[in-house]
Design a protein around this motif. Structure first.
Motif, short mmCIF file in Angstrom:
data_model
loop_
_atom_site.label_atom_id
_atom_site.label_comp_id
_atom_site.label_asym_id
_atom_site.label_seq_id
_atom_site.Cartn_x
_atom_site.Cartn_y
_atom_site.Cartn_z
N SER A 116 0.80 -1.22 0.00
CA SER A 116 0.00 0.00 0.00
C SER A 116 0.84 1.28 0.00
CB SER A 116 -0.92 0.02 1.23
OG SER A 116 -0.15 -0.03 2.43
N LEU A 117 2.14 1.17 0.29
CA LEU A 117 2.99 2.36 0.35
C LEU A 117 3.34 2.87 -1.04
CD1 LEU A 117 5.59 1.50 3.17
CD2 LEU A 117 3.38 2.67 3.36
N THR A 118 3.54 4.18 -1.15
CA THR A 118 4.05 4.75 -2.40
C THR A 118 5.57 4.65 -2.39
OG1 THR A 118 4.25 6.98 -1.49
CG2 THR A 118 2.14 6.40 -2.52
N LEU A 119 6.17 4.73 -3.57
CA LEU A 119 7.62 4.71 -3.65
C LEU A 119 8.20 5.94 -2.96
CD1 LEU A 119 6.86 2.54 -5.81
CD2 LEU A 119 8.99 3.16 -6.95
N LYS A 120 7.49 7.05 -3.03
CA LYS A 120 7.92 8.27 -2.34
C LYS A 120 8.05 8.00 -0.84
CE LYS A 120 6.54 13.04 -1.33
NZ LYS A 120 5.52 14.09 -1.58
N ARG A 121 7.06 7.34 -0.27
CA ARG A 121 7.08 7.02 1.15
C ARG A 121 8.22 6.07 1.48
NH1 ARG A 121 3.52 6.00 5.53
NH2 ARG A 121 4.86 5.27 7.22
N VAL A 122 8.43 5.08 0.63
CA VAL A 122 9.50 4.10 0.87
C VAL A 122 10.86 4.79 0.92
CG1 VAL A 122 10.73 2.10 -0.06
CG2 VAL A 122 8.22 2.17 -0.13
N PHE A 123 11.14 5.64 -0.07
CA PHE A 123 12.44 6.30 -0.12
C PHE A 123 12.60 7.33 0.98
CE2 PHE A 123 12.86 4.03 -3.96
CZ PHE A 123 14.21 4.02 -4.27
N THR A 124 11.50 7.93 1.41
CA THR A 124 11.55 8.85 2.56
C THR A 124 11.86 8.08 3.83
OG1 THR A 124 9.98 10.38 1.53
CG2 THR A 124 10.26 10.52 3.92
N ASP A 125 11.18 6.95 4.03
CA ASP A 125 11.38 6.15 5.24
C ASP A 125 12.81 5.61 5.33
OD1 ASP A 125 8.79 6.63 5.95
OD2 ASP A 125 8.05 4.60 5.52
N PRO A 128 15.98 3.44 -15.15
CA PRO A 128 15.10 4.43 -15.79
C PRO A 128 13.64 4.01 -15.86
CG PRO A 128 17.12 4.11 -17.07
CD PRO A 128 17.12 3.06 -16.01
N GLU A 129 13.35 2.72 -15.77
CA GLU A 129 11.95 2.28 -15.85
C GLU A 129 11.12 2.79 -14.66
OE1 GLU A 129 11.74 -2.21 -14.60
OE2 GLU A 129 13.74 -1.74 -15.34
N PHE A 130 11.78 3.30 -13.63
CA PHE A 130 11.08 3.82 -12.46
C PHE A 130 10.84 5.33 -12.53
CE2 PHE A 130 12.56 -0.23 -10.89
CZ PHE A 130 11.60 -0.62 -9.96
N LYS A 131 11.16 5.97 -13.65
CA LYS A 131 11.10 7.43 -13.73
C LYS A 131 9.71 7.99 -13.46
CE LYS A 131 15.13 8.84 -16.38
NZ LYS A 131 15.64 9.50 -17.60
N SER A 132 8.69 7.30 -13.85
CA SER A 132 7.33 7.83 -13.70
C SER A 132 6.59 7.20 -12.51
CB SER A 132 6.53 7.57 -14.98
OG SER A 132 6.45 6.18 -15.24
N LYS A 133 7.33 6.56 -11.61
CA LYS A 133 6.67 5.77 -10.57
C LYS A 133 6.83 6.33 -9.15
CE LYS A 133 7.08 1.47 -13.20
NZ LYS A 133 5.65 1.42 -13.55
N TYR A 134 7.35 7.53 -9.04
CA TYR A 134 7.63 8.09 -7.72
C TYR A 134 6.37 8.17 -6.84
CZ TYR A 134 9.70 11.27 -4.23
OH TYR A 134 10.16 11.85 -3.07
N GLN A 135 5.25 8.52 -7.45
CA GLN A 135 4.00 8.63 -6.69
C GLN A 135 3.19 7.34 -6.71
OE1 GLN A 135 3.36 11.22 -4.92
NE2 GLN A 135 4.75 12.78 -5.75
N SER A 136 3.70 6.33 -7.41
CA SER A 136 2.97 5.06 -7.54
C SER A 136 3.08 4.22 -6.27
CB SER A 136 3.53 4.25 -8.71
OG SER A 136 3.41 4.97 -9.92
N ARG A 137 2.14 3.32 -6.12
CA ARG A 137 2.17 2.40 -4.99
C ARG A 137 2.98 1.14 -5.34
NH1 ARG A 137 -1.03 4.19 -1.02
NH2 ARG A 137 -2.70 5.67 -1.59
N VAL A 138 3.52 0.53 -4.30
CA VAL A 138 4.30 -0.68 -4.50
C VAL A 138 3.45 -1.76 -5.15
CG1 VAL A 138 5.55 -2.52 -3.29
CG2 VAL A 138 5.85 -0.14 -2.58
N SER A 139 2.16 -1.76 -4.87
CA SER A 139 1.25 -2.77 -5.44
C SER A 139 1.18 -2.70 -6.96
CB SER A 139 -0.15 -2.60 -4.86
OG SER A 139 -0.65 -1.30 -5.14
N GLY A 140 1.54 -1.56 -7.54
CA GLY A 140 1.49 -1.39 -8.98
C GLY A 140 2.74 -1.86 -9.71
N LEU A 141 3.74 -2.31 -8.97
CA LEU A 141 4.98 -2.77 -9.57
C LEU A 141 4.88 -4.24 -10.01
CD1 LEU A 141 7.60 -1.32 -7.02
CD2 LEU A 141 6.78 -0.27 -9.15
N SER A 142 5.68 -4.60 -10.98
CA SER A 142 5.78 -6.02 -11.34
C SER A 142 6.56 -6.75 -10.25
CB SER A 142 6.50 -6.17 -12.68
OG SER A 142 7.88 -5.81 -12.55
#
Length: 220
Positions: free
Chosen positions: A90-99, A112-126
């Motif tokens: 449920s966490l966003t990548l922003k939250r993960v890197f902040t924590d 580079p495949e993570f460039k547009s995923k900063y606000q995305s949730r971990v659940s949306g990753l492969s």
């Protein structure tokens, strides 16, 4: 600063079944130590014993000659990547890197495949992206030692290549212990190599030892 982790006198039994007996293993700053072994031989159990989350029948875990029975309770000492996903989906990548107090721009520069995923949730990753994220934050932690259980699982060859470069960089200031069923990547990354067989850990002195101990047949 050089740091040394040693585990020895490990005895682990489940009922009448003995898993580990009189195990000795060393990991130190500047080196990647690889641990090979067949499924069910106790590799993950040994990592949990070092981490302090599994209490065996007996053990001695020492950091710089000082006994530390629960390494996980000592901040900055040991970071552990388990086989399972540990970052909540449920966490966003922003939250993960902040924590984890890490810079996201550096991460996306290497991946580079993570460039547009900063606000995305971990659940949306492969599955591979999620594994890479968890491996990266553990690997970049400020801990003196890293335990990495199946770090290469689900990663693409390109990702593995970049991770190998980061391991070379991180080991300058850390001791790193790796186990993975993708054993050739472990062999390639390791400065010291151990094989877990017959309840014990054996230091590999030459590649033929891997075959002699019954772990794998290597093409010559």
């Amino acid at each position: 600063m050089m740091n040394k982790l040693e585990v020895d006198s490990v005895l682990l039994e489940y009922g009448s079944r003995r898993i580990l007996s009189d195990v000795y293993l060393k990991c130190e700053t500047g080196k990647v130590s690889g641990l090979l072994g067949r499924n069910g031989n106790g590799k993950t159990s040994l990592m949990n014993i070092i981490f302090g989350s599994l209490i065996p029948n007996s053990k001695s875990v020492r950091f710089n000659e000082v006994s530390v029975p629960k390494a996980y309770a000592t901040p900055g000492l040991l970071a552990y990547l388990p086989q399972f996903n540990f970052i909540p989906a449920s966490l966003t990548l922003k939250r993960v890197f902040t924590d984890f107090d890490l810079d996201y721009s550096t991460f996306e520069k290497h991946f580079p495949e993570f460039k547009s995923k900063y606000q995305s949730r971990v659940s949306g990753l492969s599955g591979g992206q999620r594994r890479l994220l968890e491996l990266y934050v553990v690997m970049k932690s400020k801990s003196k030692f890293l335990l990495l259980d199946e770090p290469f699982s689900h990663l693409s060859p390109l990702m593995i290549g970049v991770i190998r470069e980061h391991l070379e960089e991180e080991k300058k200031n850390k001791g790193i212990l790796i186990t993975d069923h993708l054993y050739r990547h472990v062999i390639d990354a390791a400065d010291d190599l151990y094989v877990l067989a017959d309840e014990n850990v054996h230091l590999v002195k030459q590649m033929a030892d891997i075959e002699r101990l019954g772990y794998a047949h290597l093409d010559h």
